[in-house]
Each structure stands twice: as structure tokens, then as C-alpha cells.
Scaffold this motif. Structure first.
Motif, mmCIF file in Angstrom:
data_model
loop_
_atom_site.group_PDB
_atom_site.id
_atom_site.type_symbol
_atom_site.label_atom_id
_atom_site.label_comp_id
_atom_site.label_asym_id
_atom_site.label_seq_id
_atom_site.Cartn_x
_atom_site.Cartn_y
_atom_site.Cartn_z
ATOM 1 N N VAL A 80 0.467 -0.948 -0.174
ATOM 2 C CA VAL A 80 0.194 0.305 0.126
ATOM 3 C C VAL A 80 1.293 0.985 -0.177
ATOM 4 C CG1 VAL A 80 -1.762 1.240 1.695
ATOM 5 C CG2 VAL A 80 -1.898 -0.890 1.484
ATOM 6 N N ILE A 96 -7.384 3.036 -2.919
ATOM 7 C CA ILE A 96 -6.725 3.130 -1.537
ATOM 8 C C ILE A 96 -5.065 2.636 -3.278
ATOM 9 C CG2 ILE A 96 -6.528 0.798 -1.751
ATOM 10 C CD1 ILE A 96 -5.598 0.312 0.452
ATOM 11 N N VAL A 133 -2.404 0.622 -4.381
ATOM 12 C CA VAL A 133 -1.448 0.011 -4.104
ATOM 13 C C VAL A 133 0.338 -1.019 -5.441
ATOM 14 C CG1 VAL A 133 -1.156 -2.430 -4.118
ATOM 15 C CG2 VAL A 133 -3.128 -1.752 -3.551
ATOM 16 N N GLN A 185 -10.856 -0.194 -1.703
ATOM 17 C CA GLN A 185 -10.592 -1.562 -1.082
ATOM 18 C C GLN A 185 -11.517 -2.192 -0.547
ATOM 19 O OE1 GLN A 185 -10.126 -0.523 3.130
ATOM 20 N NE2 GLN A 185 -8.313 -1.049 3.695
#
Length: 99
Positions: free
Chosen positions: A66, A76, A78, A89
């Protein structure tokens, strides 16, 4: 004699089915999971599965890092090997491939 040959053929046929079966839940085969666990790279074909709107496989997500935590929208970012991905997420749905 015929019965023995038929039984042997059935055992051999059904005994090899598991070898060709796809692992459950989109997981990597055991041999590839072992390589990833040892820190080796993912197989080259995983990048072909990256498309906006599709879900990132949990084992590939686990291999990533992350780089931007969850924001107020539940997104999110990544880093998986050399790729940055924006995901939802909760579902791991790919929203955007940043590079």
C-alpha cells in the motif's frame, strides 16, 4: 483380466483430474505460491489480468504494498511490482491503472 484393466484405467483417469483442475478462488497454484512467499516475482501472466473494472486477485493484492492509504471514498493505491493500481479497498475492484 478385463475388469482389472478397466478399473486401473478409471483410477488413472480420475487420479489425474486434480492435476489439471484450476485452484479455487483464483489462487495461484501451490508451486507459484511458494515462489511468491520466498520473495520471487509473480508469473508474467498476472499483468494481463489487470483491467479497469475487474477485481485484483487477493493473492496478488497480498504480494503488493500500500502506497496511499484508504481515502474518504474507500479508495487505496497499491504498488504491485512495477504497477500502481487504484482500487476500491472493500472489493479490490480496479478503478485506475496509474502506470
Amino acid at each position: 483380466m478385463k475388469t482389472t484393466i478397466v478399473m486401473l484405467a478409471i483410477v488413472l483417469l480420475f487420479g489425474t483430474v486434480g492435476v489439471f483442475a484450476k485452484p479455487p478462488n483464483g489462487e495461484l497454484p501451490r508451486g507459484l505460491q511458494k515462489k511468491v512467499a520466498e520473495g520471487q516475482q509473480l508469473p508474467p501472466g498476472w499483468q494481463k489480468k489487470l483491467m479497469v473494472g475487474h477485481r485484483l486477485e487477493p493473492n496478488i493484492y497480498a504480494h503488493g504494498r500500500v502506497i496511499v492509504p484508504v481515502d474518504d471514498r474507500g479508495h487505496i493505491i497499491v504498488m504491485v511490482e512495477d504497477r500502481r493500481l487504484r482500487l476500491i479497498q472493500a472489493t479490490l475492484e480496479i478503478i485506475e491503472i496509474l502506470n
